[in-house]
Design an enzyme around this catalytic site. Structure first.
Site, PDB file in Angstrom:
ATOM      1  NE  ARG A  35      54.207   5.562  51.350  1.00 53.83           N
ATOM      2  CZ  ARG A  35      53.900   5.676  50.121  1.00 53.83           C
ATOM      3  NH1 ARG A  35      54.747   5.338  49.230  1.00 53.83           N
ATOM      4  NH2 ARG A  35      53.020   6.207  49.784  1.00 53.83           N
ATOM      5  CD1 TRP A  61      54.061  12.694  57.414  1.00 55.09           C
ATOM      6  CD2 TRP A  61      52.448  13.959  56.318  1.00 55.09           C
ATOM      7  NE1 TRP A  61      54.729  13.837  57.052  1.00 55.09           N
ATOM      8  CE2 TRP A  61      53.679  14.564  56.421  1.00 55.09           C
ATOM      9  CE3 TRP A  61      51.267  14.544  55.601  1.00 55.09           C
ATOM     10  CZ2 TRP A  61      53.670  15.982  55.767  1.00 55.09           C
ATOM     11  CZ3 TRP A  61      51.650  15.754  55.243  1.00 55.09           C
ATOM     12  CH2 TRP A  61      52.734  16.545  55.426  1.00 55.09           C
ATOM     13  CG  ASN A 120      47.974   5.601  52.079  1.00 55.57           C
ATOM     14  OD1 ASN A 120      47.940   5.414  53.333  1.00 55.57           O
ATOM     15  ND2 ASN A 120      49.077   5.013  51.619  1.00 55.57           N
ATOM     16  N   GLY A 121      45.509   9.121  51.140  1.00 48.14           N
ATOM     17  CA  GLY A 121      44.650  10.073  50.360  1.00 48.14           C
ATOM     18  C   GLY A 121      44.124  11.135  51.243  1.00 48.14           C
ATOM     19  CD  GLU A 135      68.710  18.141  44.718  1.00 46.18           C
ATOM     20  OE1 GLU A 135      68.561  16.985  45.454  1.00 46.18           O
ATOM     21  OE2 GLU A 135      67.631  18.719  44.190  1.00 46.18           O
ATOM     22  CE  LYS A 171      68.759  15.570  48.228  1.00 49.79           C
ATOM     23  NZ  LYS A 171      67.665  16.182  47.717  1.00 49.79           N
ATOM     24  CD  GLU A 191      65.200  17.238  51.011  1.00 45.92           C
ATOM     25  OE1 GLU A 191      64.050  16.978  50.845  1.00 45.92           O
ATOM     26  OE2 GLU A 191      66.071  16.826  50.106  1.00 45.92           O
ATOM     27  CG  HIS A 215      70.681  42.752  41.351  1.00 43.84           C
ATOM     28  ND1 HIS A 215      70.794  43.689  40.492  1.00 43.84           N
ATOM     29  CD2 HIS A 215      71.609  41.932  40.497  1.00 43.84           C
ATOM     30  CE1 HIS A 215      71.328  43.960  39.455  1.00 43.84           C
ATOM     31  NE2 HIS A 215      72.203  42.726  39.638  1.00 43.84           N
ATOM     32  CE  LYS A 255      62.334   8.395  48.058  1.00 47.71           C
ATOM     33  NZ  LYS A 255      63.501   9.338  48.067  1.00 47.71           N
TER      34      LYS A 255
END
Length: 612
Positions: free
Chosen positions: A27, A76, A102-103, A485, A489, A492, A508, A607
């Site tokens: 996470r 985190w 959390n939050g 995508e 990947k 990250e 352009h 996550k």
């Protein structure tokens, strides 16, 4: 973001807490801590900055905290830098209340000022310490017990939270409060478990309760009691998680990400089989009637990150097949732009966790506007699943790596299946075409499996890109969706600056960024736009670009310009992303490995993003 675990039972709590936290490392976190108590003895708190290994070493260096009740947390950083002081658990001035959270408490500064005036002191920079001391304040002032104190706390704060709280006066009990942050509770064999995500408790029980928004729970050994914000007891029924504990383990693979890349054929097959019966798509369990689908005037797909890319693909397929005006919107922007929604609008919220804060807020905005809502989620009983009018469950199983692969693959499959069935219901495809399209979707798992057989060649090429500083992905139509995508990947997990562009946009402005040796990944799997994309590749080549071509078998002309080519099985263009993205997942994985990075836990990422 962040991870919470809790346990009260007969065995020692510390090993259970540390094991649970290890299952939540994916996470994202920068510090960790546990609090363990034994009856009415003083609670022991151990915290450490950095990886969970530092906390484990700290507990083993001395005597492991003793006791059969405790809570744990991986943090985190939001308020306050990563440090031991800012790590959870946090404690009230006299140690009467201890909690993990959390939050984000949005009005923490205002509350802190109130508490300072009432004699409280603060040792950290966190909003969580404010929460703990506000709970303590209400417990002491009103003397109504833990549920009363938490209820008053919830009516006073603004923001999101999942709280696990220990009160000294109530040994062997854990109290929980939740608003907009995930939390599950498991009960088995006279013991009770608490976690912010399923993998933390899978090896102990698969029978869980989902605590609802603005609800409170009292956890005792083998027992869970639930209350609403008005302190009234409410009844809940447990939900059985279909995953098994082995599904959340590496199973011999070096990293979760490569394991989950290899699990994509099964995940897609399971998701397809969940709604395809006897050659027909059955959406009757989704909660959206055929008459509602016929009356729709537009569809909005709303999501974040990779789910946004899956939604961009679904938008393209929905318009092509069902001839239904569709658009894709970032969840973080959706509710701030006053979207034009009606009762004949369907808003599809796509989220692996079903707890993504921006997506949940977008869902609620759509419902307020009177639109129909459908959730595409991977977690049974998650907030988005519970609040949407209907739900399409993808069957990816537990996904541990931060960079999504198999969950994204199942989101693509869900988008295809919805589009094909909407087309049938709205009469925009023939019976023959309907059957052919279902056959194409059903063939995707086998084709993905064939791509995985080419992983050694991709690894060889990835080693050549390990030193790259910049990288570009290009494609047209559905191939542009794939490029988006693939680029995400790469950036990250390998930390290589990477961007995706529609190939026709190169001239352009973007082509000015191409230098000698710049890697450019060119996706061109269909026949209709193949020549145009090859011409774009030639433009890049003439400016010194180092080209990888990704195309379908038969498109061999690409080798005239590409330095390295990957071939995939021919697939209907509408569904090509499911197959074409796999080499890009492998490429990103092997570049990250070659650079010596932590593939499963990339820096600064989490996550599940459960705060705005």
């Amino acid at each position: 973001m962040c991870g919470i675990v809790g346990f009260t039972g007969r065995r020692q709590a510390a090993p259970v807490l540390l094991n649970g936290l290890s299952k939540l490392e994916y996470r994202g976190y920068d510090s960790a801590g546990i609090a363990v108590r034994e009856g009415k003895k003083e609670t022991q708190i151990v915290k450490a900055k950095g990886r969970l290994k530092a906390l484990s070493e700290k507990t083993n260096a001395g005597e492991t905290p003793k006791g059969c009740c405790g809570i744990g947390h991986t943090r985190w950083a939001t308020h306050g830098q990563p440090s031991e002081a800012n790590a959870h658990p946090h404690v009230s001035d006299d140690g009467a209340v201890i909690a993990v959270h959390n939050g984000i408490i949005e009005n923490y500064a205002e509350l802190k000022e109130k508490l300072l005036k009432n004699g409280y002191e603060f040792y950290s920079q966190t909003d969580t310490e404010v929460a703990v001391k506000l709970i303590d304040y209400y417990a002491k002032k009103y003397k109504g017990g833990p549920v009363d104190a938490l209820s008053r706390f919830m009516m006073r704060v603004r923001g999101s939270y999942a709280l696990a709280v220990l009160f000294n006066e109530f040994p062997d009990e854990i109290y929980v409060a939740r608003k907009d942050s995930p939390m599950i509770i498991g009960v088995a064999d006279g013991e009770t478990y608490l976690a912010s995500d399923v993998p933390a408790i899978l090896e102990y029980t698969r029978s869980v309760y989902y605590i609802g928004n603005t609800e409170i729970a009292r956890l005792k050994k083998g027992e869970a009691t639930f209350y609403n914000i008005d302190r009234e007891e409410i009844e809940k029924k447990p939900v059985t998680i279909a995953w098994d504990a082995e599904a959340a383990e590496k199973g011999g693979y070096e990293h979760f990400m490569i394991k989950e890349i290899h699990e994509q054929p099964k995940a897609v097959a399971d998701t397809v089989r969940s709604v395809v019966k006897d050659g027909k798509i059955d959406l009757s369990g989704l909660g959206i009637s055929e008459s509602t689908i016929k009356d729709l005037t537009q569809v909005w797909f709303v999501a974040c990150g990779s789910a946004y890319h899956a939604s961009a693909t679904a938008q393209y397929v929905m318009e092509n097949l069902a001839k239904l005006p569709s658009r894709v919107e970032l969840a973080s922007e959706f509710r701030y732009r006053d979207p034009l929604l009606t009762e004949n609008t369907l808003v599809v919220i796509v989220s692996q966790s079903g707890e993504t804060a921006d997506s949940l807020a977008a869902l609620r905005e759509a419902k307020r506007a009177g639109a129909k809502t459908l959730a595409v989620v991977n977690i049974v009983g998650s907030s988005i699943a519970r609040e949407a009018d209907g739900v399409f469950y993808t069957l990816a199983g537990p996904e541990i790596a931060v960079a999504t692969t198999k969950a994204y693959a199942t989101q693509l499959a869900a988008g295809y299946l919805l589009s094909v069935e909407f087309a049938r219901i709205r009469g925009t495809v023939s019976a023959e075409e309907y059957a052919r399209l279902i056959g194409e979707i059903a063939a995707l798992p086998e084709k993905i499996g064939r791509v995985l057989e080419d992983k050694e060649r991709i690894q060889w090429f990835a080693n050549k890109l390990a030193g790259a500083k910049d990288m570009f992905f290009i494609g047209r139509g559905m191939d542009y969706m794939t490029a988006l995508e693939g680029s995400l990947k790469m950036k990250e997990i390998s930390y290589v600056h990477s961007e995706a562009y529609a190939a026709g946009e190169l001239k352009h402005g973007t082509i000015s960024l191409i230098e000698e040796g710049t890697p450019v990944i060119c996706v061109t799997t269909g026949r209709r736009l193949f020549e145009k994309t090859v011409n774009n590749m030639a433009e890049v080549k003439s400016r010194g670009g180092y080209l990888m071509g990704l195309t379908a078998y038969g498109n061999y002309a690409i080798e005239d310009v590409a330095d390295f080519t990957v071939y995939i099985p021919k697939t209907d263009e509408l569904f090509s992303t499911s197959v074409a993205v796999v080499p890009l997942q492998l490429l990103s994985y092997y570049v990250s490995v070659a650079r010596g990075l932590d593939v499963d836990k990339p820096r600064n990422l989490a996550k599940s993003v459960t705060v705005e």
